[in-house]
Enzyme design. Structure first.
Site, PDB file in Angstrom:
ATOM      1  N   GLY A   8       0.922  -1.135   0.079  1.00 46.03           N
ATOM      2  CA  GLY A   8       0.005  -0.149  -0.046  1.00 46.03           C
ATOM      3  C   GLY A   8       0.837   1.266  -0.002  1.00 46.03           C
ATOM      4  N   GLY A  11      -0.494   4.921  -1.288  1.00 50.74           N
ATOM      5  CA  GLY A  11      -1.495   5.776  -0.354  1.00 50.74           C
ATOM      6  C   GLY A  11      -0.678   6.683   0.308  1.00 50.74           C
ATOM      7  N   ASP A  13      -0.508   6.999   3.612  1.00 51.08           N
ATOM      8  CA  ASP A  13       0.312   6.594   4.948  1.00 51.08           C
ATOM      9  C   ASP A  13       1.609   5.877   4.309  1.00 51.08           C
ATOM     10  OD1 ASP A  13      -1.480   7.737   6.435  1.00 51.08           O
ATOM     11  OD2 ASP A  13      -1.915   5.786   7.505  1.00 51.08           O
ATOM     12  N   LEU A  80      -0.261  -1.508   4.720  1.00 50.18           N
ATOM     13  CA  LEU A  80      -1.237  -0.393   4.676  1.00 50.18           C
ATOM     14  C   LEU A  80      -2.122  -0.631   3.673  1.00 50.18           C
ATOM     15  CD1 LEU A  80       1.649   2.063   5.262  1.00 50.18           C
ATOM     16  CD2 LEU A  80       0.331   1.116   7.093  1.00 50.18           C
ATOM     17  N   ALA A  81      -2.373  -1.718   3.094  1.00 48.57           N
ATOM     18  CA  ALA A  81      -3.122  -1.822   1.788  1.00 48.57           C
ATOM     19  C   ALA A  81      -4.475  -2.318   2.028  1.00 48.57           C
ATOM     20  CB  ALA A  81      -2.446  -3.068   0.951  1.00 48.57           C
ATOM     21  N   GLN A  83      -8.997  -1.354   0.931  1.00 55.56           N
ATOM     22  CA  GLN A  83      -9.811  -0.001   0.688  1.00 55.56           C
ATOM     23  C   GLN A  83      -9.762   0.557   2.073  1.00 55.56           C
ATOM     24  OE1 GLN A  83     -12.438   2.456   0.216  1.00 55.56           O
ATOM     25  NE2 GLN A  83     -13.926   0.777   1.526  1.00 55.56           N
ATOM     26  N   SER A  84      -9.668   1.672   1.649  1.00 49.50           N
ATOM     27  CA  SER A  84      -9.341   2.637   2.703  1.00 49.50           C
ATOM     28  C   SER A  84     -10.409   3.756   3.136  1.00 49.50           C
ATOM     29  CB  SER A  84      -8.159   3.570   2.522  1.00 49.50           C
ATOM     30  OG  SER A  84      -8.172   4.287   1.364  1.00 49.50           O
ATOM     31  N   SER A 125      -7.777   0.696  12.899  1.00 52.26           N
ATOM     32  CA  SER A 125      -8.616   1.808  12.675  1.00 52.26           C
ATOM     33  C   SER A 125      -9.356   2.066  13.907  1.00 52.26           C
ATOM     34  CB  SER A 125      -9.327   1.663  11.544  1.00 52.26           C
ATOM     35  OG  SER A 125     -10.398   2.856  11.478  1.00 52.26           O
ATOM     36  N   GLU A 127     -12.246   3.068  13.780  1.00 54.22           N
ATOM     37  CA  GLU A 127     -13.696   2.503  13.230  1.00 54.22           C
ATOM     38  C   GLU A 127     -13.973   1.235  13.981  1.00 54.22           C
ATOM     39  OE1 GLU A 127     -15.860   3.778  11.507  1.00 54.22           O
ATOM     40  OE2 GLU A 127     -14.768   5.857  11.304  1.00 54.22           O
ATOM     41  N   TYR A 149     -16.234  -0.941   6.743  1.00 55.37           N
ATOM     42  CA  TYR A 149     -14.778  -0.964   7.172  1.00 55.37           C
ATOM     43  C   TYR A 149     -14.288  -1.396   8.119  1.00 55.37           C
ATOM     44  CZ  TYR A 149     -10.432   1.963   7.522  1.00 55.37           C
ATOM     45  OH  TYR A 149      -9.178   2.156   7.563  1.00 55.37           O
ATOM     46  N   HIS A 179      -6.326  10.410  10.561  1.00 55.13           N
ATOM     47  CA  HIS A 179      -5.241  11.280  10.436  1.00 55.13           C
ATOM     48  C   HIS A 179      -5.093  12.022   8.923  1.00 55.13           C
ATOM     49  CE1 HIS A 179      -4.409   7.237   9.695  1.00 55.13           C
ATOM     50  NE2 HIS A 179      -3.449   7.273   9.093  1.00 55.13           N
TER      51      HIS A 179
END
Length: 317
Positions: A8, A11, A13, A80-81, A83-84, A125, A127, A149, A179
């Site tokens: 990732g 992206g 990050d 870090l890969a 769907q974000s 996360s 979330e 997510y 962030h």
């Protein structure tokens, strides 16, 4: 020279982490689904694209993951890969779960199969926590995700914990609160606010259409947060950490700072569209990052107001 593989890397990050690791003398490999076709514009904007060894890796394909791990033999692997976007996850729940949960499992299993002493970082996360009300979430706060997510990130978190305990892998999850940075895509609300406010300040007549601006979040600065990721893998023992500023603000506070920075009154330009409200959402999010401060020696350097002004500054350059 240590070797790091960042899945990732294209992206927000991933790009900032690659820059940090290069500065620390690492040999950095950047993983992307198709390294030959990707533009890697974030790496270009940071001036580091030519310093990264780019590799094609599909984390949803175990063979692809294992081949890459065995070829590179990284000392550290950063996941870090996937769907974000929380918002997009409501439209694409299956793809979100597969890219985050299955991808994380493939990486963990490849490390186990390789028997290499790889230190693994997983991007968690806030979330996962869902809506904790006025309780500041820490590493012991139960999960109650309210988005596809968040569900996917919670599944990945427990996979990491299981591999750490069952197979003695060095594997840690950073439970990162929101962030931001200038590298955010426009689909993220903070960048949408900044780009539209700057356009308005330049004479554009469009209005800013948003959903629920009463939500409150703990917003940090992405370059700060990638340092915390690195610090997690430098510890004697792998553990999970909440990474946040410890300060919570409403979205309309962020809007106010952005518009003040460009010399406008936000109330004259912002329109609320209830169709943009999420089916389920977190009303407010509080964080307690004291473990990171105590064990990692990590503190957020930027607060929400600093972040809003810096994003405006970068957009107008």
């Amino acid at each position: 020279m240590k070797k790091a593989l960042i899945c990732g890397v294209s992206g927000q990050d991933g790009a900032y982490l690659a820059k940090l690791l290069l500065e620390k003398g690492y040999e950095v490999y950047g993983g992307s689904r198709d390294a030959q076709m990707s533009s890697f514009k974030n790496l270009v904007s940071l001036g580091i694209r030519d310093h990264i060894k780019l590799v094609s890796i599909n984390i949803n394909d175990f063979r692809s993951v294992l081949q890459t791990v065995l070829k590179i033999k990284p000392d550290e692997l950063y996941n870090l890969a996937g769907q974000s976007s929380v918002s997009l996850s409501f439209d694409q729940p299956v793809e979100t779960l597969e890219s985050i949960s299955a991808g994380t499992l493939n990486l963990l299993e490849a490390i186990r199969f390789s028997e290499l002493p790889i230190r693994f970082y997983n991007a968690g996360s806030s979330e996962c926590f869902g809506d904790t009300g006025t309780t500041a979430a820490d590493e012991n706060t139960p999960f109650h995700p309210r988005s596809p997510y968040g569900v996917a990130k919670a599944a990945a978190f427990w996979q990491v914990a299981n591999y750490r305990e069952a197979y003695q892998l060095y594997a840690s999850t950073g439970i990162l609160f929101n962030h931001e940075s200038p590298l955010r895509p426009k689909r993220f609300v903070t960048q949408k606010i900044v780009s539209t406010a700057c356009a308005l300040a330049n004479g554009n007549s469009e209005s800013l259409t948003l959903g629920n601006i009463e939500i409150a979040r703990d917003w940090g600065w992405a370059p700060d947060y990638v340092e915390a990721m690195w610090l997690m893998l430098q510890q004697s023992n792998p553990e999970d950490y909440v990474i946040a500023t410890g300060q919570t603000h409403q979205l309309k506070d962020f809007i106010k700072v952005v518009f003040e920075t460009v010399g406008l009154k936000w109330e004259e330009h912002v329109r609320i569209d209830t169709s943009l409200f999420r089916p389920t959402d977190i009303a407010i999010g509080y964080a307690n990052p004291s473990k990171a401060r105590t064990q990692l020696g990590w503190l957020a350097n930027y607060k929400m107001e600093d972040i809003a002004r810096q994003m405006v500054k970068e957009w107008r350059v």
